[in-house]
Write a protein that holds these residues in place. Structure first.
Motif, PDB file in Angstrom:
ATOM      1  N   MET A   1       8.554   3.723   6.287  1.00 25.87           N
ATOM      2  CA  MET A   1       7.144   3.534   5.970  1.00 25.87           C
ATOM      3  C   MET A   1       6.320   4.196   7.080  1.00 25.87           C
ATOM      4  O   MET A   1       6.565   3.975   8.259  1.00 25.87           O
ATOM      5  N   GLU A   2       5.350   4.997   6.687  1.00 26.78           N
ATOM      6  CA  GLU A   2       4.500   5.715   7.629  1.00 26.78           C
ATOM      7  C   GLU A   2       3.225   4.918   7.908  1.00 26.78           C
ATOM      8  O   GLU A   2       2.346   4.822   7.051  1.00 26.78           O
ATOM      9  N   LEU A   3       3.134   4.331   9.081  1.00 22.84           N
ATOM     10  CA  LEU A   3       1.950   3.562   9.476  1.00 22.84           C
ATOM     11  C   LEU A   3       1.163   4.344  10.513  1.00 22.84           C
ATOM     12  O   LEU A   3       1.744   5.001  11.377  1.00 22.84           O
ATOM     13  N   LYS A   4      -0.159   4.272  10.426  1.00 19.97           N
ATOM     14  CA  LYS A   4      -1.043   4.951  11.369  1.00 19.97           C
ATOM     15  C   LYS A   4      -2.010   3.938  11.959  1.00 19.97           C
ATOM     16  O   LYS A   4      -2.245   2.879  11.375  1.00 19.97           O
ATOM     17  N   LEU A   5      -2.589   4.287  13.106  1.00 21.42           N
ATOM     18  CA  LEU A   5      -3.572   3.411  13.749  1.00 21.42           C
ATOM     19  C   LEU A   5      -4.783   3.212  12.850  1.00 21.42           C
ATOM     20  O   LEU A   5      -5.190   4.117  12.122  1.00 21.42           O
ATOM     21  N   ASN A   6      -5.361   2.033  12.901  1.00 17.01           N
ATOM     22  CA  ASN A   6      -6.564   1.635  12.151  1.00 17.01           C
ATOM     23  C   ASN A   6      -6.368   1.613  10.640  1.00 17.01           C
ATOM     24  O   ASN A   6      -7.345   1.531   9.902  1.00 17.01           O
ATOM     25  N   GLN A   7      -5.127   1.674  10.177  1.00 13.31           N
ATOM     26  CA  GLN A   7      -4.853   1.538   8.750  1.00 13.31           C
ATOM     27  C   GLN A   7      -4.891   0.059   8.393  1.00 13.31           C
ATOM     28  O   GLN A   7      -4.498  -0.780   9.196  1.00 13.31           O
ATOM     29  N   GLN A   8      -5.365  -0.252   7.218  1.00 11.73           N
ATOM     30  CA  GLN A   8      -5.367  -1.635   6.774  1.00 11.73           C
ATOM     31  C   GLN A   8      -4.202  -1.833   5.806  1.00 11.73           C
ATOM     32  O   GLN A   8      -3.987  -1.006   4.921  1.00 11.73           O
ATOM     33  N   VAL A   9      -3.469  -2.923   6.018  1.00 10.09           N
ATOM     34  CA  VAL A   9      -2.309  -3.233   5.192  1.00 10.09           C
ATOM     35  C   VAL A   9      -2.450  -4.640   4.633  1.00 10.09           C
ATOM     36  O   VAL A   9      -3.105  -5.494   5.222  1.00 10.09           O
ATOM     37  N   GLU A  10      -1.826  -4.862   3.484  1.00 11.99           N
ATOM     38  CA  GLU A  10      -1.800  -6.195   2.883  1.00 11.99           C
ATOM     39  C   GLU A  10      -0.391  -6.743   3.037  1.00 11.99           C
ATOM     40  O   GLU A  10       0.584  -6.080   2.690  1.00 11.99           O
ATOM     41  N   LEU A  11      -0.292  -7.960   3.579  1.00 10.00           N
ATOM     42  CA  LEU A  11       1.011  -8.589   3.767  1.00 10.00           C
ATOM     43  C   LEU A  11       1.360  -9.447   2.559  1.00 10.00           C
ATOM     44  O   LEU A  11       0.482  -9.852   1.795  1.00 10.00           O
ATOM     45  N   LYS A  12       2.648  -9.732   2.401  1.00  9.33           N
ATOM     46  CA  LYS A  12       3.118 -10.529   1.264  1.00  9.33           C
ATOM     47  C   LYS A  12       2.637 -11.969   1.346  1.00  9.33           C
ATOM     48  O   LYS A  12       2.235 -12.551   0.352  1.00  9.33           O
ATOM     49  N   LYS A  13       2.683 -12.555   2.549  1.00  4.51           N
ATOM     50  CA  LYS A  13       2.266 -13.947   2.721  1.00  4.51           C
ATOM     51  C   LYS A  13       0.895 -13.993   3.390  1.00  4.51           C
ATOM     52  O   LYS A  13       0.629 -13.220   4.302  1.00  4.51           O
ATOM     53  N   PRO A  14       0.032 -14.910   2.969  1.00  6.63           N
ATOM     54  CA  PRO A  14      -1.284 -15.006   3.612  1.00  6.63           C
ATOM     55  C   PRO A  14      -1.202 -15.659   4.992  1.00  6.63           C
ATOM     56  O   PRO A  14      -0.305 -16.461   5.261  1.00  6.63           O
ATOM     57  N   HIS A  15      -2.124 -15.315   5.849  1.00  4.12           N
ATOM     58  CA  HIS A  15      -2.270 -15.933   7.163  1.00  4.12           C
ATOM     59  C   HIS A  15      -2.834 -17.345   6.933  1.00  4.12           C
ATOM     60  O   HIS A  15      -3.486 -17.579   5.917  1.00  4.12           O
ATOM     61  N   PRO A  16      -2.620 -18.300   7.827  1.00  2.40           N
ATOM     62  CA  PRO A  16      -3.184 -19.646   7.640  1.00  2.40           C
ATOM     63  C   PRO A  16      -4.701 -19.674   7.403  1.00  2.40           C
ATOM     64  O   PRO A  16      -5.216 -20.592   6.775  1.00  2.40           O
ATOM     65  N   CYS A  17      -5.415 -18.634   7.867  1.00  2.00           N
ATOM     66  CA  CYS A  17      -6.867 -18.590   7.643  1.00  2.00           C
ATOM     67  C   CYS A  17      -7.185 -18.164   6.209  1.00  2.00           C
ATOM     68  O   CYS A  17      -8.333 -18.236   5.783  1.00  2.00           O
ATOM     69  N   GLY A  18      -6.182 -17.706   5.478  1.00  2.00           N
ATOM     70  CA  GLY A  18      -6.378 -17.295   4.087  1.00  2.00           C
ATOM     71  C   GLY A  18      -6.416 -15.790   3.891  1.00  2.00           C
ATOM     72  O   GLY A  18      -6.398 -15.311   2.763  1.00  2.00           O
ATOM     73  N   GLY A  19      -6.464 -15.020   4.976  1.00  2.00           N
ATOM     74  CA  GLY A  19      -6.541 -13.559   4.874  1.00  2.00           C
ATOM     75  C   GLY A  19      -5.174 -12.912   4.686  1.00  2.00           C
ATOM     76  O   GLY A  19      -4.185 -13.364   5.252  1.00  2.00           O
ATOM     77  N   ARG A  20      -5.130 -11.869   3.883  1.00  2.00           N
ATOM     78  CA  ARG A  20      -3.909 -11.093   3.689  1.00  2.00           C
ATOM     79  C   ARG A  20      -4.033  -9.685   4.254  1.00  2.00           C
ATOM     80  O   ARG A  20      -3.061  -8.968   4.349  1.00  2.00           O
ATOM     81  N   ILE A  21      -5.267  -9.281   4.606  1.00  2.00           N
ATOM     82  CA  ILE A  21      -5.514  -7.928   5.085  1.00  2.00           C
ATOM     83  C   ILE A  21      -5.430  -7.889   6.614  1.00  2.00           C
ATOM     84  O   ILE A  21      -6.042  -8.709   7.297  1.00  2.00           O
ATOM     85  N   TRP A  22      -4.659  -6.933   7.142  1.00  2.00           N
ATOM     86  CA  TRP A  22      -4.461  -6.782   8.575  1.00  2.00           C
ATOM     87  C   TRP A  22      -4.718  -5.330   8.959  1.00  2.00           C
ATOM     88  O   TRP A  22      -4.487  -4.424   8.165  1.00  2.00           O
ATOM     89  N   THR A  23      -5.169  -5.102  10.196  1.00  2.00           N
ATOM     90  CA  THR A  23      -5.414  -3.765  10.720  1.00  2.00           C
ATOM     91  C   THR A  23      -4.319  -3.427  11.723  1.00  2.00           C
ATOM     92  O   THR A  23      -3.981  -4.245  12.581  1.00  2.00           O
ATOM     93  N   VAL A  24      -3.764  -2.221  11.637  1.00  2.00           N
ATOM     94  CA  VAL A  24      -2.713  -1.768  12.545  1.00  2.00           C
ATOM     95  C   VAL A  24      -3.358  -1.333  13.859  1.00  2.00           C
ATOM     96  O   VAL A  24      -4.216  -0.447  13.868  1.00  2.00           O
TER      97      VAL A  24
END
Length: 62
Positions: free
Chosen positions: A1-24
């Protein structure tokens, strides 16, 4: 998988805060991610991060 800086990714499981979107923030042997919901940062080994990523959403600020 090709990941770059400042890319936004969606994870399979949500974070306890409810967010699924993360920034690299860092790419290498470890991947550093920041939650878009609460700002929590975590560092995962590349193999674990690649398994947790559901899809690449896009670039931050674009």
């Amino acid at each position: 998988m090709e990941l770059k800086l400042n890319q936004q990714v969606e994870l399979k499981k949500p974070h306890p805060c409810g967010g699924r979107i993360w920034t690299v923030l860092r790419v290498g042997m470890d991947i550093k991610l920041r939650c878009a919901g609460c700002g929590h940062e975590l560092m995962l080994p590349r193999s674990k991060a690649e398994k947790a990523i559901k899809k690449i959403v896009g670039e931050e600020g674009k």
